[in-house]
Design a protein around this motif. Structure first.
Motif, PDB file in Angstrom:
ATOM      1  N   TYR A   1       0.840  -1.202   0.000  1.00 22.47           N
ATOM      2  CA  TYR A   1       0.000   0.000   0.000  1.00 22.47           C
ATOM      3  C   TYR A   1       0.874   1.250   0.000  1.00 22.47           C
ATOM      4  CZ  TYR A   1      -2.890  -3.572   2.330  1.00 22.47           C
ATOM      5  OH  TYR A   1      -3.541  -4.736   2.673  1.00 22.47           O
TER       6      TYR A   1
ATOM      7  N   TYR B   1      -2.870   0.613  -4.031  1.00 18.54           N
ATOM      8  CA  TYR B   1      -2.422  -0.610  -3.406  1.00 18.54           C
ATOM      9  C   TYR B   1      -2.365  -1.722  -4.445  1.00 18.54           C
ATOM     10  CZ  TYR B   1      -7.342  -2.128  -3.056  1.00 18.54           C
ATOM     11  OH  TYR B   1      -8.637  -2.493  -3.330  1.00 18.54           O
TER      12      TYR B   1
ATOM     13  N   ILE C   1      -6.716   1.149  -7.362  1.00 16.47           N
ATOM     14  CA  ILE C   1      -6.819   2.570  -7.044  1.00 16.47           C
ATOM     15  C   ILE C   1      -7.335   2.746  -5.630  1.00 16.47           C
ATOM     16  CG2 ILE C   1      -8.045   4.691  -7.634  1.00 16.47           C
ATOM     17  CD1 ILE C   1      -8.022   3.722 -10.531  1.00 16.47           C
ATOM     18  N   GLY C   2      -6.716   3.685  -4.911  1.00 11.19           N
ATOM     19  CA  GLY C   2      -7.144   3.977  -3.559  1.00 11.19           C
ATOM     20  C   GLY C   2      -8.112   5.138  -3.502  1.00 11.19           C
TER      21      GLY C   2
END
Lengths: 112, 112
Positions: free
Chosen positions: B33, B48, B57-58
């Motif tokens: 992450y 991550y 996609i975070g």
């Protein structure tokens, strides 16, 4: 949406006194919950974690936390604070197959 | 003991500059992450990955790219750095998404 709230940005406690840090979470289902500590100029370290089971979880350095489903809370406690506990404490909840959501953190200052 | 290392530890660049932050973990963890930490926001997930070649996609991905080249190595790329990306960046790893995360020491990035 899942979220974590730490209502106290800063707490000051006298050395030897007890400490409670509050954490409220929002999660649909049974969460995994974590408390992390960040000492000055360091990364985060795990204090303790809750997986479904006993609601009181013991951690390192005398910390414990209690999970309450009815209150959606996961408060952290320590019976007697030491000067070395001066740090930032983060509560986190899992996002269900994705990653952790962190609260904004509580800074603990210890006075002599 | 889990080991996550980051480089560089400090980086200063100018607006529009190109920056690569590196992270390596030596514990054969599947998940890695990238977070940024800003006062008042806690830790926010940028990207991550759950394995080499994978990218997810975070919550705050705009302006960032990432690449997982091996099980051990995860890179964060800022191709046109902006002052709003001045922050403390943490890399972390875990065996699985709901597990304890192990954090690196952080990289402090300043964009002038």
């Amino acid at each position: 949406a899942q979220s974590v709230t730490q209502p106290d940005a800063r707490v000051t406690v006298s050395e030897g006194a007890s400490l409670q840090l509050r954490c409220k979470y929002s999660y649909f289902g049974t969460p995994y919950l974590f408390w992390y500590v960040q000492y000055p100029r360091q990364g985060l370290q795990l204090l303790l974690k809750y997986y479904p089971g006993d609601p009181v979880v013991q951690g390192v350095n005398g910390f414990e936390a209690e999970f309450s489903k009815s209150n959606s809370s996961f408060h952290l406690r320590k019976a007697s604070v030491h000067w070395s506990d001066w740090a930032v404490y983060f509560c986190a909840v899992n996002q269900g197959g994705r990653a952790l959501i962190f609260g904004t953190g509580t800074t603990v200052s210890v006075s002599p | 003991e889990a080991a996550v290392t980051q480089s560089p530890r400090n980086k200063v660049t100018v607006t529009g500059g190109n920056v690569t932050l590196s992270c390596r973990q030596t514990n054969s963890h599947n998940y890695m992450y990238w977070y940024r930490q800003d006062t008042g926001h806690g830790l926010r997930l940028i990207h991550y990955s759950y394995g080499a070649g994978n990218l997810q996609i975070g919550d705050v991905p705009d302006g960032y790219k990432a690449t997982r080249t091996t099980q051990e190595d995860f890179f964060l790329l800022l191709e046109l750095a902006s002052p709003s990306q001045t922050s403390l960046y943490f890399c972390a790893s875990s065996v699985d998404w709901g597990d304890e995360q192990y954090f690196g020491p952080g990289t402090r990035l300043t964009v002038l």
